[in-house]
Motif scaffolding. Structure first.
Motif, PDB file in Angstrom:
ATOM      1  N   LEU A 137     -10.143   1.898 -36.752  1.00 43.57           N
ATOM      2  CA  LEU A 137      -9.648   1.788 -38.115  1.00 43.57           C
ATOM      3  C   LEU A 137      -8.868   0.483 -38.259  1.00 43.57           C
ATOM      4  CD1 LEU A 137      -8.328   5.451 -38.595  1.00 43.57           C
ATOM      5  CD2 LEU A 137     -10.526   4.497 -39.336  1.00 43.57           C
ATOM      6  N   PRO A 138      -8.761  -0.055 -39.462  1.00 42.97           N
ATOM      7  CA  PRO A 138      -8.014  -1.306 -39.645  1.00 42.97           C
ATOM      8  C   PRO A 138      -6.578  -1.185 -39.133  1.00 42.97           C
ATOM      9  CG  PRO A 138      -9.257  -0.758 -41.630  1.00 42.97           C
ATOM     10  CD  PRO A 138      -9.366   0.425 -40.726  1.00 42.97           C
ATOM     11  N   GLY A 139      -6.194  -2.108 -38.256  1.00 44.60           N
ATOM     12  CA  GLY A 139      -4.833  -2.119 -37.727  1.00 44.60           C
ATOM     13  C   GLY A 139      -4.520  -1.022 -36.738  1.00 44.60           C
ATOM     14  N   GLU A 140      -5.518  -0.266 -36.281  1.00 41.85           N
ATOM     15  CA  GLU A 140      -5.281   0.859 -35.374  1.00 41.85           C
ATOM     16  C   GLU A 140      -4.940   0.372 -33.978  1.00 41.85           C
ATOM     17  OE1 GLU A 140      -7.305   5.221 -34.788  1.00 41.85           O
ATOM     18  OE2 GLU A 140      -8.642   3.485 -34.910  1.00 41.85           O
ATOM     19  N   ALA A 141      -3.830   0.842 -33.444  1.00 38.17           N
ATOM     20  CA  ALA A 141      -3.402   0.455 -32.098  1.00 38.17           C
ATOM     21  C   ALA A 141      -4.323   1.086 -31.055  1.00 38.17           C
ATOM     22  CB  ALA A 141      -1.960   0.897 -31.869  1.00 38.17           C
ATOM     23  N   PRO A 142      -4.471   0.444 -29.884  1.00 40.37           N
ATOM     24  CA  PRO A 142      -5.373   0.971 -28.851  1.00 40.37           C
ATOM     25  C   PRO A 142      -5.074   2.413 -28.444  1.00 40.37           C
ATOM     26  CG  PRO A 142      -4.759  -1.285 -28.334  1.00 40.37           C
ATOM     27  CD  PRO A 142      -3.930  -0.877 -29.508  1.00 40.37           C
ATOM     28  N   ALA A 143      -3.801   2.750 -28.251  1.00 37.27           N
ATOM     29  CA  ALA A 143      -3.465   4.125 -27.849  1.00 37.27           C
ATOM     30  C   ALA A 143      -3.837   5.119 -28.944  1.00 37.27           C
ATOM     31  CB  ALA A 143      -1.976   4.233 -27.523  1.00 37.27           C
ATOM     32  N   ALA A 144      -3.572   4.756 -30.188  1.00 35.69           N
ATOM     33  CA  ALA A 144      -3.913   5.637 -31.311  1.00 35.69           C
ATOM     34  C   ALA A 144      -5.420   5.800 -31.429  1.00 35.69           C
ATOM     35  CB  ALA A 144      -3.331   5.077 -32.606  1.00 35.69           C
ATOM     36  N   LEU A 145      -6.169   4.737 -31.196  1.00 36.25           N
ATOM     37  CA  LEU A 145      -7.626   4.791 -31.238  1.00 36.25           C
ATOM     38  C   LEU A 145      -8.162   5.731 -30.164  1.00 36.25           C
ATOM     39  CD1 LEU A 145     -10.442   3.791 -32.136  1.00 36.25           C
ATOM     40  CD2 LEU A 145     -10.130   1.824 -30.613  1.00 36.25           C
ATOM     41  N   ALA A 146      -7.657   5.594 -28.943  1.00 34.00           N
ATOM     42  CA  ALA A 146      -8.118   6.442 -27.847  1.00 34.00           C
ATOM     43  C   ALA A 146      -7.826   7.914 -28.140  1.00 34.00           C
ATOM     44  CB  ALA A 146      -7.462   6.017 -26.536  1.00 34.00           C
ATOM     45  N   ARG A 147      -6.629   8.204 -28.623  1.00 31.19           N
ATOM     46  CA  ARG A 147      -6.266   9.595 -28.934  1.00 31.19           C
ATOM     47  C   ARG A 147      -7.126  10.162 -30.059  1.00 31.19           C
ATOM     48  NH1 ARG A 147      -0.902  11.297 -27.021  1.00 31.19           N
ATOM     49  NH2 ARG A 147      -1.049  12.915 -28.589  1.00 31.19           N
ATOM     50  N   ARG A 148      -7.325   9.352 -31.100  1.00 31.51           N
ATOM     51  CA  ARG A 148      -8.122   9.835 -32.234  1.00 31.51           C
ATOM     52  C   ARG A 148      -9.549  10.133 -31.817  1.00 31.51           C
ATOM     53  NH1 ARG A 148     -11.560   7.415 -35.772  1.00 31.51           N
ATOM     54  NH2 ARG A 148     -11.010   5.282 -35.157  1.00 31.51           N
ATOM     55  N   LEU A 149     -10.151   9.227 -31.042  1.00 36.47           N
ATOM     56  CA  LEU A 149     -11.544   9.420 -30.646  1.00 36.47           C
ATOM     57  C   LEU A 149     -11.713  10.577 -29.665  1.00 36.47           C
ATOM     58  CD1 LEU A 149     -12.846   5.748 -30.330  1.00 36.47           C
ATOM     59  CD2 LEU A 149     -13.176   7.372 -32.199  1.00 36.47           C
ATOM     60  N   ALA A 150     -10.761  10.740 -28.745  1.00 40.18           N
ATOM     61  CA  ALA A 150     -10.846  11.869 -27.806  1.00 40.18           C
ATOM     62  C   ALA A 150     -10.843  13.189 -28.563  1.00 40.18           C
ATOM     63  CB  ALA A 150      -9.687  11.815 -26.811  1.00 40.18           C
ATOM     64  N   LEU A 151      -9.942  13.311 -29.533  1.00 38.58           N
ATOM     65  CA  LEU A 151      -9.873  14.544 -30.310  1.00 38.58           C
ATOM     66  C   LEU A 151     -11.101  14.712 -31.195  1.00 38.58           C
ATOM     67  CD1 LEU A 151      -8.276  17.049 -31.127  1.00 38.58           C
ATOM     68  CD2 LEU A 151      -7.073  15.647 -32.821  1.00 38.58           C
ATOM     69  N   ALA A 152     -11.559  13.631 -31.800  1.00 39.41           N
ATOM     70  CA  ALA A 152     -12.744  13.705 -32.665  1.00 39.41           C
ATOM     71  C   ALA A 152     -13.970  14.145 -31.873  1.00 39.41           C
ATOM     72  CB  ALA A 152     -12.997  12.355 -33.322  1.00 39.41           C
ATOM     73  N   VAL A 207      -3.273  -2.554 -20.152  1.00 38.63           N
ATOM     74  CA  VAL A 207      -3.048  -1.109 -20.149  1.00 38.63           C
ATOM     75  C   VAL A 207      -4.341  -0.424 -20.590  1.00 38.63           C
ATOM     76  CG1 VAL A 207      -1.695   0.813 -21.042  1.00 38.63           C
ATOM     77  CG2 VAL A 207      -0.613  -1.423 -20.699  1.00 38.63           C
ATOM     78  N   PHE A 208      -4.887   0.404 -19.719  1.00 38.75           N
ATOM     79  CA  PHE A 208      -6.071   1.180 -20.067  1.00 38.75           C
ATOM     80  C   PHE A 208      -5.580   2.514 -20.631  1.00 38.75           C
ATOM     81  CE2 PHE A 208      -7.864  -2.015 -17.449  1.00 38.75           C
ATOM     82  CZ  PHE A 208      -9.190  -2.159 -17.852  1.00 38.75           C
ATOM     83  N   GLN A 209      -5.741   2.666 -21.949  1.00 39.74           N
ATOM     84  CA  GLN A 209      -5.288   3.864 -22.641  1.00 39.74           C
ATOM     85  C   GLN A 209      -6.388   4.915 -22.562  1.00 39.74           C
ATOM     86  OE1 GLN A 209      -2.270   3.909 -23.594  1.00 39.74           O
ATOM     87  NE2 GLN A 209      -1.623   1.889 -24.308  1.00 39.74           N
ATOM     88  N   THR A 210      -6.160   5.922 -21.722  1.00 30.91           N
ATOM     89  CA  THR A 210      -7.155   6.979 -21.527  1.00 30.91           C
ATOM     90  C   THR A 210      -6.631   8.278 -22.134  1.00 30.91           C
ATOM     91  OG1 THR A 210      -7.798   5.936 -19.441  1.00 30.91           O
ATOM     92  CG2 THR A 210      -8.613   8.158 -19.851  1.00 30.91           C
ATOM     93  N   ALA A 211      -7.324   8.756 -23.141  1.00 25.54           N
ATOM     94  CA  ALA A 211      -6.901   9.973 -23.835  1.00 25.54           C
ATOM     95  C   ALA A 211      -7.854  11.113 -23.525  1.00 25.54           C
ATOM     96  CB  ALA A 211      -6.865   9.728 -25.342  1.00 25.54           C
ATOM     97  N   VAL A 212      -7.307  12.335 -23.531  1.00 26.41           N
ATOM     98  CA  VAL A 212      -8.129  13.526 -23.321  1.00 26.41           C
ATOM     99  C   VAL A 212      -7.675  14.602 -24.295  1.00 26.41           C
ATOM    100  CG1 VAL A 212      -6.627  14.404 -21.474  1.00 26.41           C
ATOM    101  CG2 VAL A 212      -8.998  15.196 -21.626  1.00 26.41           C
ATOM    102  N   ALA A 213      -8.635  15.364 -24.805  1.00 25.46           N
ATOM    103  CA  ALA A 213      -8.339  16.484 -25.697  1.00 25.46           C
ATOM    104  C   ALA A 213      -9.173  17.688 -25.267  1.00 25.46           C
ATOM    105  CB  ALA A 213      -8.658  16.116 -27.142  1.00 25.46           C
TER     106      ALA A 213
END
Length: 216
Positions: free
Chosen positions: A47-62, A112-118
């Protein structure tokens, strides 16, 4: 030939990995739980202006939610990884040329490798997610080293163009993480905790000879 996993017991929830990544599939198989694999079909555009950590979290949950819509009674795992270079998202290169650019940009720097899991179970209204950031310090790399590494390992499907579990370890000076498999793509300490909270304990439900998951 890989042995297909046994079916879950009546008291054991079905487990689905919402990812077609071979790396996540191999990591999840370490827990020796029977699981299936299903492609999440999620648009991974930031998303426009989306931070890497926020992107990883959003996509993991999606990803978890997209697959959970197909398997509402199952525990579904979604995960995503984004390389964070000074707040800028670096994803999978896809091509040799982009991989060269990525490694040049990360040479001599901390990434920093932002790895998210949901983990999601729609039928039980269970939703859990977490982030496992991994600090990686890259060596100062010559163009010759970058070229040789990419020709040998071809890590074009890996965020940041490096496989730490393979030859890519030679690109690095240090790795800092509290969840050692996070850099490969799935933080198993966090994943096992979420599965326990969702009703699936790997220690009491593991199958002795489970080698890999099967495609849904």
């Amino acid at each position: 030939m890989s042995q297909a996993p046994s079916s879950p017991t009546p008291s054991q929830p079905r487990l689905v990995l919402g990812s077609t990544s071979i790396y996540r599939r191999e990591l999840l198989a370490r827990l020796r739980l029977p699981f299936e694999v299903c492609s999440p079909q999620v648009d991974e555009t930031p998303l426009p202006g989306e931070a890497p950590a926020a992107l990883a979290r959003r996509l993991a949950l999606a990803k978890a939610q997209a697959v959970a819509a197909q398997f509402p009674a199952a525990l579904v795992i979604g995960s995503d990884q984004v390389a964070d270079v000074d707040g800028q998202s670096i994803g999978k290169p896809g091509t040799h040329e982009r991989a060269v650019e990525q490694l040049r940009a990360m040479s001599g720097r901390e990434v920093v490798f932002q790895t998210a899991v949901a983990v999601v179970c729609t039928a039980r209204s269970y939703v859990a997610q977490d982030l496992a950031p991994v600090k990686v310090r890259f060596r100062t790399l010559s163009d010759a080293e970058i070229e040789q590494y990419l020709r040998v390992e071809q890590p074009y499907d890996c965020a940041g163009s490096a496989k730490s579990e393979g030859l890519g370890i030679a690109l690095l000076e240090a790795i800092e993480s509290d969840d050692p498999t996070a850099l490969i793509g799935l933080p198993l300490i966090r994943t096992a905790r979420m599965l326990r909270e969702g009703g699936l304990n790997a220690l009491t439900s593991a199958a002795p000879n489970t080698a890999t998951g099967s495609h849904a």
